[in-house]
Design a protein around this motif. Structure first.
Motif, PDB file in Angstrom:
ATOM      1  N   PRO A  34    -127.689  47.643 -40.968  1.00 17.71           N
ATOM      2  CA  PRO A  34    -128.783  48.018 -40.066  1.00 17.71           C
ATOM      3  C   PRO A  34    -129.618  49.141 -40.683  1.00 17.71           C
ATOM      4  O   PRO A  34    -129.072  50.116 -41.207  1.00 17.71           O
ATOM      5  N   ILE A  35    -130.942  48.999 -40.652  1.00 19.05           N
ATOM      6  CA  ILE A  35    -131.851  50.000 -41.210  1.00 19.05           C
ATOM      7  C   ILE A  35    -133.017  50.214 -40.256  1.00 19.05           C
ATOM      8  O   ILE A  35    -133.273  49.398 -39.380  1.00 19.05           O
ATOM      9  N   ILE A  36    -133.732  51.319 -40.434  1.00 16.98           N
ATOM     10  CA  ILE A  36    -134.951  51.598 -39.688  1.00 16.98           C
ATOM     11  C   ILE A  36    -136.092  50.835 -40.355  1.00 16.98           C
ATOM     12  O   ILE A  36    -136.141  50.763 -41.578  1.00 16.98           O
ATOM     13  N   PRO A  37    -137.009  50.228 -39.596  1.00 20.59           N
ATOM     14  CA  PRO A  37    -138.098  49.466 -40.205  1.00 20.59           C
ATOM     15  C   PRO A  37    -138.961  50.315 -41.141  1.00 20.59           C
ATOM     16  O   PRO A  37    -139.118  51.516 -40.948  1.00 20.59           O
ATOM     17  N   HIS A  38    -139.528  49.689 -42.148  1.00 22.92           N
ATOM     18  CA  HIS A  38    -140.415  50.289 -43.140  1.00 22.92           C
ATOM     19  C   HIS A  38    -139.722  51.359 -43.971  1.00 22.92           C
ATOM     20  O   HIS A  38    -140.340  52.335 -44.392  1.00 22.92           O
ATOM     21  N   ARG A  39    -138.421  51.201 -44.193  1.00 21.50           N
ATOM     22  CA  ARG A  39    -137.650  52.105 -45.042  1.00 21.50           C
ATOM     23  C   ARG A  39    -136.835  51.268 -46.007  1.00 21.50           C
ATOM     24  O   ARG A  39    -136.448  50.146 -45.689  1.00 21.50           O
ATOM     25  N   ALA A  40    -136.550  51.816 -47.176  1.00 20.01           N
ATOM     26  CA  ALA A  40    -135.684  51.132 -48.121  1.00 20.01           C
ATOM     27  C   ALA A  40    -134.247  51.197 -47.618  1.00 20.01           C
ATOM     28  O   ALA A  40    -133.828  52.174 -46.999  1.00 20.01           O
ATOM     29  N   CYS A  41    -133.483  50.158 -47.896  1.00 18.28           N
ATOM     30  CA  CYS A  41    -132.086  50.105 -47.472  1.00 18.28           C
ATOM     31  C   CYS A  41    -131.284  51.106 -48.283  1.00 18.28           C
ATOM     32  O   CYS A  41    -131.396  51.173 -49.505  1.00 18.28           O
TER      33      CYS A  41
END
Length: 59
Positions: free
Chosen positions: A35-42
């Motif tokens: 799970p990641i925050i949108p518009h961010r690199a993993c």
């Protein structure tokens, strides 16, 4: 100092506070499944929009 003439009712007070809540963070899932925050690199695999932007040593 000025004082209110009438008591503010619980309903009116709560209606005023209805926009003060904390918004839940938006969560999307990377191709690797993290799970990641949108518009961010993993942070685990280092990819962004399907391409590698961070090397595996940095991630």
């Amino acid at each position: 100092m000025a004082q209110p003439k009438k008591k503010t009712s619980k309903s009116r007070r709560n209606m005023r506070r209805s926009h003060d809540h904390v918004a839940t963070p938006n969560v999307v899932y990377c191709e690797c499944g993290e799970p990641i925050i949108p518009h961010r690199a993993c942070s685990s695999c280092g990819s962004y929009k399907g391409r590698q932007v961070i090397t595996s040593e940095d991630a």
